[in-house]
Design an enzyme around this catalytic site. Sequence first.
Site, short mmCIF file in Angstrom:
data_model
loop_
_atom_site.label_atom_id
_atom_site.label_comp_id
_atom_site.label_asym_id
_atom_site.label_seq_id
_atom_site.Cartn_x
_atom_site.Cartn_y
_atom_site.Cartn_z
N THR A 141 52.28 7.75 -14.32
CA THR A 141 53.56 7.12 -14.62
C THR A 141 54.43 7.17 -13.37
O THR A 141 54.53 8.20 -12.71
CB THR A 141 54.29 7.82 -15.79
OG1 THR A 141 55.63 7.32 -15.88
CG2 THR A 141 54.34 9.33 -15.63
N GLY A 142 55.05 6.05 -13.04
CA GLY A 142 55.88 5.99 -11.85
C GLY A 142 55.90 4.59 -11.29
O GLY A 142 55.52 3.63 -11.97
N ARG A 199 54.92 -9.78 -12.71
CA ARG A 199 54.52 -8.57 -12.00
C ARG A 199 53.60 -7.73 -12.86
O ARG A 199 53.81 -7.56 -14.06
CB ARG A 199 55.75 -7.76 -11.61
CG ARG A 199 55.46 -6.43 -10.92
CD ARG A 199 55.49 -5.26 -11.88
NE ARG A 199 55.37 -3.97 -11.19
CZ ARG A 199 55.27 -2.81 -11.83
NH1 ARG A 199 55.25 -2.78 -13.15
NH2 ARG A 199 55.17 -1.68 -11.12
N VAL A 200 52.53 -7.20 -12.28
CA VAL A 200 51.60 -6.30 -12.96
C VAL A 200 51.60 -4.98 -12.21
O VAL A 200 51.46 -4.96 -10.98
CB VAL A 200 50.18 -6.89 -13.01
CG1 VAL A 200 49.20 -5.88 -13.61
CG2 VAL A 200 50.17 -8.18 -13.82
N GLY A 201 51.76 -3.89 -12.93
CA GLY A 201 51.80 -2.59 -12.31
C GLY A 201 50.46 -1.89 -12.29
O GLY A 201 49.40 -2.50 -12.42
N ASP A 202 50.51 -0.57 -12.15
CA ASP A 202 49.28 0.21 -12.00
C ASP A 202 48.61 0.55 -13.32
O ASP A 202 47.41 0.85 -13.34
CB ASP A 202 49.59 1.53 -11.28
CG ASP A 202 50.49 2.43 -12.11
OD1 ASP A 202 51.62 1.99 -12.43
OD2 ASP A 202 50.09 3.55 -12.44
N THR A 226 56.43 4.82 -18.83
CA THR A 226 55.06 4.50 -19.23
C THR A 226 54.64 5.49 -20.29
O THR A 226 55.24 6.56 -20.41
CB THR A 226 54.09 4.63 -18.01
OG1 THR A 226 54.64 3.94 -16.90
CG2 THR A 226 52.72 4.07 -18.31
#
Length: 321
Positions: free
Chosen positions: A227-228, A204-207, A176
């Site tokens: 980030t992660g 898929r949607v991340g944080d 990220t």
Amino acid sequence: MRPIALAIHGGCGVMAKLDLSEDEWMAARADLARSLQAGWAVLTGGGSALDAVEAAVVVMEDSPHFNAGHGAALNAAGEHELDAAIMDGSTLAAGAVAAARRIRNPVKAARAVLESGEAVMLAGGAADAFARESGLAVVDPSYFTTERRLEALARMKARAAAGTTRLASEAEKHGTVGAVACDGAGRLAAATSTGGYTNKPVGRVGDSPIIGAGTYARDGICAVSGTGKGEYFIRHAVGHEVASRMAYLGESLTAAAAKVIHEDLAPYGIGAGLVAVAADGSVTALYNTDGMFRGWVTAEGRFHVASHAEVFEVTEEFARP
């Protein structure tokens, strides 16, 4: 004028030192330095923290060395779906795009969503259409693809077939980019952009575009970009949690961030990191992996970038024509 501050990250999933030549590592560090320079120029020119984090992230989105924009990860279908968000700590206004496929600089689209005031997040084709209607650059999806990302997808698919996905390095899985800033008026801002993790499910949607998870800013407290593995950042509302520990428990920026990264997320065995800036201009860059692309500017205006443990002060050797 209050103290100005800027910190950036390019993801905690960095490669082992031997995976790249020294010239390649220098090129990546040079792009980190360029990102810092872009954001710092805004701040020293009297600009806002919001403008500064956008400028810093754009540079990393345009670099092939990071998982955002050009160089973004590929999903299970071999396609790019891009997420980004930006937040203004002075008003709590925010904008985000998710699962976009054609926006050259997703952080610019997130900023346009913020300024529209009609939504906080737009997704998929609607985000691409909004960017085009807003006059932002849209590109063929092939623009985002690099040979390194194609190789990473092939490795992750092979691991999935062999049942060894858990053995993949952080660099193989995700990455990220993000920036946090405090301007001369004491305003805070954060921005984050990503291609997600390699071989992720379609849609898929991340944080990163989730306000309070991977991106958060609140004047008087802090600004955070994470980030992660995004699913865990969402569950723990990481950005908001750091701010809450500072606001309600009186913890320092570093203590609050360390509690979240090294204690709250530790039981899951995931790679995680963040950069954050407090209202007093202090910054922190924490991670629990072998390394994290990162950079910051000291109160004296000295630039520093790093990927692993060694920290480099930015000098002319980092300059690019």
